[in-house]
Design an enzyme around this catalytic site. Structure first.
Site, PDB file in Angstrom:
ATOM      1  N   SER A  21      39.469   1.589  10.953  1.00  0.00           N
ATOM      2  CA  SER A  21      39.247   1.573  12.091  1.00  0.00           C
ATOM      3  C   SER A  21      41.235   0.938  12.458  1.00  0.00           C
ATOM      4  O   SER A  21      42.217   0.720  11.732  1.00  0.00           O
ATOM      5  CB  SER A  21      39.047   0.651  13.313  1.00  0.00           C
ATOM      6  N   LYS A  22      41.523   0.368  13.870  1.00  0.00           N
ATOM      7  CA  LYS A  22      42.616   0.037  14.677  1.00  0.00           C
ATOM      8  C   LYS A  22      43.295  -1.883  13.500  1.00  0.00           C
ATOM      9  O   LYS A  22      44.104  -1.381  12.871  1.00  0.00           O
ATOM     10  CB  LYS A  22      42.661   0.169  15.886  1.00  0.00           C
ATOM     11  N   ARG A  23      42.335  -2.118  13.275  1.00  0.00           N
ATOM     12  CA  ARG A  23      42.296  -3.777  12.442  1.00  0.00           C
ATOM     13  C   ARG A  23      42.855  -3.091  10.922  1.00  0.00           C
ATOM     14  O   ARG A  23      42.981  -4.677  10.831  1.00  0.00           O
ATOM     15  CB  ARG A  23      41.123  -3.775  12.463  1.00  0.00           C
ATOM     16  N   HIS A  24      42.446  -1.802  10.419  1.00  0.00           N
ATOM     17  CA  HIS A  24      43.538  -1.984   9.599  1.00  0.00           C
ATOM     18  C   HIS A  24      44.578  -1.741   8.966  1.00  0.00           C
ATOM     19  O   HIS A  24      45.097  -1.187   7.848  1.00  0.00           O
ATOM     20  CB  HIS A  24      42.222  -1.260   8.346  1.00  0.00           C
TER      21      HIS A  24
END
Ligand code: GLU
Length: 477
Positions: free
Chosen positions: A250-253
């Site tokens: 996800s964006k967190r990565h």
């Protein structure tokens, strides 16, 4: 004729995980000379946005994907936007009601939630208890006349649903465990299950290739296909892609949307190649390939059942390979906006020295994995270098000084610095100082660039030109 579809919901930017589904559908269609369809699942009005649809079409095109049917190109099974198909779902739902395959449910969201809580507390599965399935006509009339909102639910038969997934093999689901599910919401929009099954039927989809997260939805879809008198398509549920921490990508990565990669200056063919390596590997195990090289041997059944892990370093490595072999004109045109924003070159294209710019790009391309990195790598050619204290100290040492002086003396004898002349000069300096290899290069590199790493020294010297080289060395003598 194979007909596959990519059916994204336009509720956010297209990210690697999702785009990968598009890629494998597209690849499968190519492999079987079939039709690839883009269908936009935008019935969730609150979360869907037109800008995301526009962006995802742009992103898919940027990746090099094309489709034969879709909202932008039309096709005989359109419209391809679910929000434009509401009348179709509604007509079919009316038929289901007539055929008693479905029924109105008057339970309110609050009541349903309360029952779910109770079920959880007593350790039962929180499924719908089918209580509106057997309402009498009088009960229905009472609800209707009181104006209670209702949904339409599908009567789930007590069946064992078995299907052969092209990747996962035999899958079976006991429908006793599933409550009657909603096919029409109270606002008249179709549920996800219903819209998918109706559209896959009407669009004559032969293979549904989608993420493993949809596996548990498939038995509901198969029931709907049966109710629609349609032979269900074949299914291939692709394993998902995780981040390095083993949670769903996800964006967190980090940068995970296609448009972000594009903004960073990755080449689309590199991103496409990398996405195909997530859960798949060509037979010859060669990780760098062009789509055309692998189409004929691509078998969806050889895709991995295990989830793949997104590896930014590997993507960077692959991307670097593509940059090294890309056409220099193309790289130059992608690089120009980054250099303009950094203030390194004129915003007026006509004023840019393209010959020099190409030399610079060619010199630094070996050290970058995306074109935005060109700003950092090429700074040494556009701005005066700043030397750190550590480097000043290094350049003041006796060995560095003797190398720099010998180098400077040789520079003074020349009036240009072609790579050949530069090599000759270094040979002379080496003879005079008896230092070679890194020991010889490093003081010159640091004095010329302020850095310990960078492009080949002969191209740095060639691009900077003899006068700049002299000035940069003089300061340390
Ligand atoms: N709209 C669904 C999604 O984005 C696609 C479901 C499907 O492919 O059947 O996950």
């Amino acid at each position: 004729m194979v007909r596959v579809r990519f059916a994204p919901s336009p509720t956010g930017l297209l990210h690697i995980g999702n785009a990968r589904m598009a890629v494998f559908n597209w690849l499968f269609a190519k492999r079987h000379q079939g039709i690839f369809i883009l269908r936009i699942e935008d019935t969730d009005v609150a979360r869907s946005e037109k800008k995301y649809m526009t962006q995802l079409i742009e992103d898919l095109h940027w990746l090099g994907l094309t489709w034969q049917e879709g909202p932008d190109v039309g096709g005989q099974y359109g419209p391809y936007l679910q929000s434009e198909r509401l009348h179709i779902y509604n007509d079919i739902c009316q038929n289901f009601l007539k055929e008693e395959l479905a029924y109105p449910c008057y339970c309110t969201p609050e009541q349903l939630e309360e029952r779910r809580q109770l079920a959880r507390l007593s350790g039962k599965p929180p499924r719908y208890d089918n209580r509106c399935r057997n309402l009498t006509d009088t009960q229905k009339k009472t609800f209707e006349s009181s104006g209670t909102n209702f949904t339409i639910r599908f009567k789930v038969p007590d069946e064992l649903i078995v299907f052969d997934d092209l990747i996962r093999g035999k899958c079976q689901f006991d429908m006793k465990l599933t409550g009657d599910f909603v096919i029409m919401r109270s606002d008249g929009t179709p549920s996800f299950h219903f819209a998918v099954a109706v559209d896959d039927t009407m669009m004559q989809i032969t293979h549904v290739i989608r993420g493993e997260d949809h596996l548990s939805n498939t038995p509901c879809h198969i029931l709907l296909f049966n109710a629609l008198n349609q032979k269900p398509p074949q299914f291939a549920h692709l394993s998902l892609t995780m981040g390095a921490d083993r949670t769903l990508l996800s964006k967190r990565h980090g940068a995970s949307s296609i448009s972000e990669y594009r903004k960073l200056g990755y080449l689309p063919e590199a991103i496409l190649n990398y996405m195909m390596l997530l859960g798949w590997m060509p037979k010859d195990k060669n990780e760098k390939f062009k789509v055309n090289d692998i189409i004929d041997t691509f078998e969806i059944s050889s895709m991995s059942k295990a989830s793949s892990t997104f590896d930014q370093q590997k993507l960077d490595w692959l991307s670097g390979q593509y940059i090294r072999e890309a056409d220099i004109e193309r790289l130059t045109s992608i690089a120009i906006p980054y250099l303009q924003s950094a203030g390194f070159i004129s915003t007026d294209e006509a004023k840019i020295d393209k010959t020099k710019l190409k030399l610079i790009i060619d010199a630094v391309r070996g050290n970058i994995s995306c074109l935005s990195q060109i700003v950092h790598e090429s700074e040494i050619f556009f701005k005066d270098v700043v030397i750190s204290e550590k480097h000043v100290e290094f350049l003041s040492s006796e060995t560095s000084q003797s190398i720099l002086s010998a180098f400077y003396m040789e520079l003074k004898k020349q009036n240009n610095l072609s790579p050949d002349i530069f090599r000759e000069i270094l040979k002379t300096v080496q003879k005079e100082t008896r230092v070679n290899g890194k020991g010889l290069y490093m003081p010159i590199r640091v004095a010329l660039t302020g850095r310990e790493h960078g492009p080949e020294l002969y191209s740095v010297a060639n691009i900077l030109g003899i006068n700049t080289c002299k000035t940069r060395i003089e300061r340390f003598l």
